[in-house]
Design an enzyme around this catalytic site. Sequence first.
Site, PDB file in Angstrom:
ATOM      1  N   CYS B  88      -4.541  -9.786  23.485  1.00  0.00           N
ATOM      2  CA  CYS B  88      -5.627  -9.348  22.652  1.00  0.00           C
ATOM      3  C   CYS B  88      -7.006  -9.085  23.785  1.00  0.00           C
ATOM      4  CB  CYS B  88      -6.310 -10.563  21.853  1.00  0.00           C
ATOM      5  SG  CYS B  88      -5.200 -10.912  20.514  1.00  0.00           S
ATOM      6  N   CYS B 213      -9.411 -15.773   8.020  1.00  0.00           N
ATOM      7  CA  CYS B 213      -8.723 -14.798   8.928  1.00  0.00           C
ATOM      8  C   CYS B 213      -9.391 -13.543   9.074  1.00  0.00           C
ATOM      9  CB  CYS B 213      -7.486 -14.634   8.357  1.00  0.00           C
ATOM     10  SG  CYS B 213      -6.412 -15.953   8.137  1.00  0.00           S
ATOM     11  N   LYS B 340     -13.849 -10.608  12.503  1.00  0.00           N
ATOM     12  CA  LYS B 340     -13.704 -11.092  10.812  1.00  0.00           C
ATOM     13  C   LYS B 340     -14.115  -9.808   9.986  1.00  0.00           C
ATOM     14  CE  LYS B 340     -13.480 -13.703   7.247  1.00  0.00           C
ATOM     15  NZ  LYS B 340     -12.650 -12.487   6.645  1.00  0.00           N
ATOM     16  N   HIS B 344      -8.864  -6.222  13.484  1.00  0.00           N
ATOM     17  CA  HIS B 344      -8.502  -6.555  14.888  1.00  0.00           C
ATOM     18  C   HIS B 344      -7.365  -5.494  15.603  1.00  0.00           C
ATOM     19  CE1 HIS B 344      -7.910  -8.159  18.878  1.00  0.00           C
ATOM     20  NE2 HIS B 344      -6.969  -9.504  18.557  1.00  0.00           N
TER      21      HIS B 344
END
Lengths: 474, 399
Positions: B88, B213, B340, B344
């Site tokens: 990430c 998530c 959020k 992502h």
Amino acid sequence: MSIGIEDLAVYLPRRRMARHAIAEAHAWAVPSLKHLGRGRNATANWDEDSVTLAHAACRQIATGTLDSLKFCSTSQPFADRSHAALLAEALAQPRTLRTMDVSASARAGTSALQEALTGDANALVVAAERRLAKPGSVEEISYGDAAVAIRTGRTAGIAEFIGSVSSATDFVEHYRSSGASFDYGFEARWVRDEGQLPELPQLLPDLMRAHAVSSSDVRWLAMNAPKRVRQKLAKELSLESINHDMTFEAHVGQCGSAEPLLGLAECLSRAKAGDVVVCVGFGQGLDVLLFRATGQSPSTDVMALIEGGVEDTNYLRFLSHRGLIDMDWGKRAERDVRTAQSAYYRERDQIAGFVGGCCKACGTIQFPRTRVCVNPECRAVDTQVPHPFADLTGTVKSFTEDWQAYSPAPPLIYGNIGFEGGANILMQFTDTDEGATQVGDQVAMQFRIKDFDRVRNFRRYFWKAVPVEGATDG
Amino acid sequence: MAEGIRDKVAVIGMGCSKFGERWDMSAADLMVEAFNEGIGDAGIDRDQIEAAWLGVFFDEQNIGKSAIPLSNALRLPNVPVTRVENLCATGTEAFRGAVYAVASGACDIALAMGVEKLKDTGFAGLPERTHGTFEDLWLPNSTAPGAFAQLASAYSAAHGISMDELKRAMAHISVKSHANGLKNPKAHLQRAIDEAQVLNAPPVAYPLGVLDCCGVSDGAACAIVARPEIARELGKANIVSVKALQLSISNGVEASHSSWDGAHTMTTRLASQKAYAEAGITNPVKELGMIEVHDCFSITELVVMEDLGLSEPGGAPADVRDGRFDADGEVPCQIDGGLKCFGHPIGASGLRMLYEVYLQLLGRADARQLHGIEFGLTHNLGGIPNRNVASIGILGGLQ
């Protein structure tokens, strides 16, 4: 020199499928199953097969130095791969151990035991079954999953071996062709009248005479045949002292090649010193083995295990775990789990045997075993010696119950497990339920199926964490 | 002691695509969208780019290997282009490559592009991936939410904070980020939510519900970096400068050694301490005007507040609920809506965070503009808590 059974152990899966739940599921189509609806069957979890069941039975026995390991099953997962060799790896046995797979008959377990008692002496014989049955069949409501391991040796720890006899008869009461999932059986009445009843009276009296065994000493008969057949046989053989009530029948179910050995395990667990046990394997002939109990119990409590377990009435889950319904597990289940066999071979003691490392320089235990010590204060190179993790108890450091991950038994429960001596391992949990885990719980290690490669018909095994019963509050 | 990167490289232009379910856009289209904004902002010609870095994570269902997809998409003038991947932190890695190249003097102007096209998988969440031939033999078949969710159980046990209390703090994090994202037209999710919705959302991985998530989306973001003299030559009045870039990579301690408690991210602590030193920050709570952290899951953001030194150990739940990290708090966190609300797209996220800091420093953040920012911090946490890559970027005005 006498030879006998030094110890034995039974492993039964945690769940016990209530037979009434199976009968109720099929009441619309096969109402006659209702008459078989009493009792329960030991039912393997989705990650258990005859290899893992066998492993769980074997590891309860302190084997000492073995000459051979014999794996017996008719429900072995591979047609061509030695399960006994895999078991030897998973039990971290020496590489020179002789291994053998015995199959293709319900007599597999008794035949292998007979071989061990008349030959090897220091053998570990394990019979394990996880047989499938068609939904709605009598077999489905009758079969249970079980494993029994027997350590033979030159001391009669729990039973002295008196003698044995065998016959071979191509009596096809049921069969399962190669590649087939299910048994095909003939009428039980014919099996009884022409198969189970006639042969034992032809073999047993001579065997008893040869070894001067008196009828009154014979108190137990372990045979893969229904109670009414065993009663009839005893009557015909004038063996009037036999106790025919076998607890496992109501709590475990019929377990193929493991059944005569499970019966033997129950008999020897209940027998008094001097009691003679007749153990009979029936399947294209008979194996008849005579034992005299020493009165010493097996080192694990067989009867508590037989009567234990967790009752289950979820028939759909039962079907799914046995691969008999094709659940939609979503696209995550499409993940390719091809195994690089060369990578597995390199690391097989770590994967199959759960043998990690211990750094000679700092004493830190670690998994996986690597060339450079993981202890940040150490970092020594090439100092790690093999260190077994299989029998360690770990502590749950963190965990989750993951509904997104693919698992045949959602949620997938996993977490970081800490071990005394310095190790931490992210492990999958099994034989537990949603909501049952807490940080700080104690867990034991179990050898289980990790995943299935459905594209290449392969399955992988690794170790999982299971709760240590009674180790946590509430 | 190395000099560090502080004030050696300026950011002369940035671009960020709209993040979301960009069904009609390929990864190449998204890169062009981000690049058009970035190069227009920089005020240079494409042929002035002397080197480029492409950050992209997933091979499984994306644009394939190598750096060619970036060179192709932008028709770059056959300059060196390097593909980087570091979980990430991938977008920040691309940025680091470009910044270090300029700092070394190897080139004057370099491009960092991050992109990820996640919505071609046909299902929600991230694609499945391998951990390699050995680790696939024994590691659990975990997911990102399941891996990060474990922080919560360990944190709750380590600090004696009940899961109910912790979950309320986690819910506050999601509510805050949604409130921020509502003001950002480039965010994927633009709707307000309340604490009850978060607490009652369907479970994903205990104790996380769906609203704990981050989203899953497509997106691209880019930065064009240059020597500060070039920024001045281009007539840039306010020049945004790189103050720190640090990475810390797990070496197996958290995964295999019992010294890790499971309740914090070790690498974030190490990378942030180095980054503060590199940037000359001694009191992060006072000096950081804004932070964009890796809020892949609410619990990650909460734990990271302590790992960045912005809350005392065990103090994050109270600080979160007291509003310290809200838009009007002491250290606004995820003022753009965060992972959020942006989702992502792995390769793009680090650059998207830098983009927000850049906008804020230049006073271009419109409805969500903060004031008096000296330093803005970005943080990525790639992998899972017990084996990860943490990156810290700090931008500020060039003195």
